[in-house]
Design a protein around this motif. Structure first.
Motif, PDB file in Angstrom:
ATOM      1  N   HIS A   1      51.391  38.194  30.848  1.00 56.98           N
ATOM      2  CA  HIS A   1      50.388  38.702  29.918  1.00 56.98           C
ATOM      3  C   HIS A   1      49.013  38.853  31.143  1.00 56.98           C
ATOM      4  CE1 HIS A   1      52.672  35.638  27.754  1.00 56.98           C
ATOM      5  NE2 HIS A   1      52.794  36.841  27.463  1.00 56.98           N
ATOM      6  N   VAL A   2      48.536  38.554  32.099  1.00 52.94           N
ATOM      7  CA  VAL A   2      47.801  38.745  33.189  1.00 52.94           C
ATOM      8  C   VAL A   2      47.035  40.392  32.700  1.00 52.94           C
ATOM      9  CG1 VAL A   2      46.570  39.010  34.840  1.00 52.94           C
ATOM     10  CG2 VAL A   2      47.166  36.950  34.389  1.00 52.94           C
TER      11      VAL A   2
ATOM     12  N   VAL B   1      44.824  33.299  29.233  1.00 54.00           N
ATOM     13  CA  VAL B   1      44.612  33.189  29.346  1.00 54.00           C
ATOM     14  C   VAL B   1      43.581  33.921  30.958  1.00 54.00           C
ATOM     15  CG1 VAL B   1      45.896  35.904  30.523  1.00 54.00           C
ATOM     16  CG2 VAL B   1      46.754  35.057  28.783  1.00 54.00           C
TER      17      VAL B   1
ATOM     18  N   TRP C   1      53.493  35.170  32.370  1.00 57.25           N
ATOM     19  CA  TRP C   1      52.142  34.045  32.386  1.00 57.25           C
ATOM     20  C   TRP C   1      51.168  35.776  33.285  1.00 57.25           C
ATOM     21  CZ3 TRP C   1      48.284  34.293  36.972  1.00 57.25           C
ATOM     22  CH2 TRP C   1      46.855  33.725  36.361  1.00 57.25           C
TER      23      TRP C   1
ATOM     24  N   THR D   1      42.630  41.853  34.812  1.00 62.10           N
ATOM     25  CA  THR D   1      42.112  41.435  33.288  1.00 62.10           C
ATOM     26  C   THR D   1      40.859  42.469  33.335  1.00 62.10           C
ATOM     27  OG1 THR D   1      40.551  39.819  34.083  1.00 62.10           O
ATOM     28  CG2 THR D   1      43.254  39.410  33.501  1.00 62.10           C
TER      29      THR D   1
END
Lengths: 271, 348
Positions: free
Chosen positions: B221-222, B242, B218, B90
């Motif tokens: 999205h990270v 997130v 998920w 991230t």
């Protein structure tokens, strides 16, 4: 001929209900007036261009329509129903898809993943419901189909990372994403600003395809030739107000620029 | 009708363009493109070369005892590297992983030994503490909008201090801790090589996390949040949610690391392993995950942890001073980041 004739009784637009309608929008930033009572109608299957000088309220108007800003006064109607957008997500969910100048694509992800970004589909059965597995194959297949439907032939392989694409191809991905999900309105913010001639033409072609498929488009652009090439009607913003709505047939580019800069009014004809 | 003509022209122009592009690629470009597509490829090559070289330098490298030792040395760093990978994907960094691990391990060990809490409950409470620590990092990053480096630099000191206050700077030895908690250090044999249960737990975590990162929304999205935060937001991804979930998940993984650490050391010490954060960053970076976020592969981090373990072990077996091991790890980091920068230049 005046603007009144454009939407005269013979025009089919008059008889139809606008898809998106703004009434007397007002937006102020402190003492600065961004929008000073602006109204706008968008009819099914039309391309409405919004032009205006810097600071004319172009982007503020668009931000209000796409939920990025909340207008102080006035109302927005979608399919005749009053809507209130508090954040971009609201407009998005109501069916207004915006292609931002920054494109909002994830460079490291491939084309198919970008088309489904933020609305990934899961597999059927427990693989999807319990293990939350994405239906990668299905998304790829539908991405290919969607691109083909839009006549986007420059993106053959949906597994290519977006960072390997040219500017025009990236724009195509962003537009395709906006158009692919049964959206009611597609808003394009300066879609040709960073593109070359050939790529610009591809994007303009895409705008026409959207219109043919009955999706109305709001096009914000500084590029007069592009605007006059694809727009059905042109909304001219000046000093926070709508200086008039013209068509490429009723006025020339020079006249449009003159209205934009305040050198003349909409219904003055000839010079 | 005019559309017909314009529509027909792009496909005609496209193949020419593709051919031109293909022709211009040199073998080096191709290699770079492959490395770009598979981030775990370069650490994979390094580990194979390292194993061959160290095996040739000293045949004892391949002895069952030695392989078992390497795997055990890697277990804790490898586990924490999973948490570190999540955060680095991230575009963040977590300097507090080691401190959280020590804090949670002291909670587990001390509750079970001094306070007479049943072992499963002690483990669970250790997990809760690690989750809370991760959540604190997450809140500071998402709510106060502080850079993760600063947040975790601060919480690193906070967690170390809390650990020392809580434990009165005293260690808990293995014989005072229930068998369930130290059991991660117990071994079983596969083909003559002893593996600990801790190593198995680490591998299971890798498998689960690889699945989550590759196959769930998920996970995607990270990557997207690390790749382009603004694009993620405009695509309707709730970026803060997130990020928050990443730091909390990191806490959970670190708690497993605490459990493995107690088994490996057969003790819980408030002073051991607080500097392990640097080792996890090393593993992640050598594993090909970009410090700039959005790019990388979880298996690369396992390879990265193994590379560090193999280098240290192999150099020791080759009779080199421990300082040379540290030197080699430093060189590895610089080389890994340089390779990452070079790979990123693909088609720019």
């Amino acid at each position: 001929m005046t603007t009144a004739n454009i939407l005269g009784p013979e025009s089919p637009a008059q008889t139809r209900q606008p898809v998106l309608q703004a009434r007397n929008l007002v937006k102020t930033y402190g003492r600065v007036v961004g929008l000073d009572g602006v109204s706008l109608e968008l009819y099914p299957g039309e391309v409405l261009a919004i032009i205006g000088d810097n600071g004319a309220g172009k982007s503020t108007l668009v931000k209000c329509l796409t939920g990025a800003e909340v207008p102080d006064q006035g109302e927005i109607l979608l399919d005749g129903q009053t809507v209130r957008f508090r954040r971009p997500q609201d407009a998005h969910e109501a069916g207004i898809e915006t292609v931002y100048q920054s494109l909002a694509v994830s460079p490291a992800l491939d084309v198919a993943s970008n088309l489904y970004l933020g609305r990934e589909r899961r597999k059927a059965g427990i693989l999807g419901s319990v293990f939350r597995m994405m239906d990668k194959k299905g998304m790829r297949k539908e991405a290919e189909e969607g691109l083909r439907n839009l006549g986007i032939s420059t993106l053959q392989d949906v597994t290519v990372p977006v960072e390997n694409l040219s500017g025009g191809q990236r724009q195509a991905v962003a537009v395709a994403r906006a158009a692919a999900f049964g959206s009611k309105v597609v808003v394009l913010d300066e879609p040709t600003a960073a593109l070359g001639v050939r790529e610009s033409n591809q994007v303009l072609q895409l705008v026409r395809t959207l219109r043919e498929r009955g999706i109305p488009v709001i096009l914000i652009s500084h590029n007069m030739p592009h605007v006059f090439e694809v727009a059905d009607r042109i909304h001219i913003q000046r000093l926070g107000k709508c200086a008039g709505t013209i068509t490429p047939q009723s006025h020339t580019m020079t006249e449009a620029v003159a209205i934009m800069t305040g050198a003349r009014k909409v219904d003055e004809k000839g010079a | 009708m005019s559309h017909q003509t314009t529509e027909a022209s792009p496909p005609a122009a496209q193949p020419d363009l593709a051919v031109e592009f293909l022709d211009r690629r040199t073998p080096v470009d191709r290699a770079r493109q492959a490395l770009h597509k598979y981030p775990a490829l370069s650490p994979g090559i390094v580990i194979i070369l390292a194993i061959i070289v160290f095996g040739l330098l000293n045949p004892r490298f391949f002895y069952a005892n030695n392989l078992s030792l390497v795997s055990q040395q890697v277990a804790v760093v490898g586990t924490l590297a999973i948490a570190q990978t999540l955060v680095i994907l991230t575009a963040g960094i977590d300097l507090s992983v080691g401190a959280i691990m020590v804090l949670a391990s002291m909670v587990m060990a001390q509750l079970a030994s001094h306070n007479g809490v049943p072992a499963p409950i002690a483990l669970l409470l250790g997990l809760v503490v690690a989750l809370a620590a991760g959540a604190l990092n997450g809140i500071l990053v998402t709510r106060l909008k502080l850079p993760p480096f600063i947040v975790t630099l601060g919480t690193l000191s906070i967690f170390i201090a809390l650990t020392l206050l809580y434990s009165n700077s005293a260690s808990v030895t293995g014989q005072d801790i229930p068998g369930l908690i130290t059991g991660t250090g117990n071994t079983f044999k596969i083909g003559g090589v002893n593996f600990t249960y801790g190593v198995v737990m680490m591998l299971l975590l890798y498998i689960v996390m690889a699945f989550i990162l590759n196959s769930t929304a998920w996970g995607r999205h990270v990557y997207t949040v690390g790749d382009d935060k603004e694009a993620a937001r405009l695509s309707g991804i709730r970026v803060n949610r997130v990020l928050m979930s990443v730091y909390v998940a990191a806490g959970a993984i670190i708690a497993v690391g605490s459990w493995i650490q107690i088994g490996r050391a057969d003790a819980a010490s408030p002073n051991a392993g607080t500097d392990i954060n640097l080792d996890t960053i090393t593993a992640v970076v050598i594993g090909g995950t970009s410090l700039f976020g959005g790019r990388g592969n979880i298996w690369g981090s396992l390879l990265g942890a193994l590379i560090v373990g193999v280098f240290r072990n192999g150099l020791a077996l080759a009779g080199l001073d421990v300082l040379y091991q540290t030197l080699a790890v430093g060189v590895l980091i610089i080389v890994a980041v340089s390779v990452d920068q070079w790979i990123r230049k693909v088609r720019k």
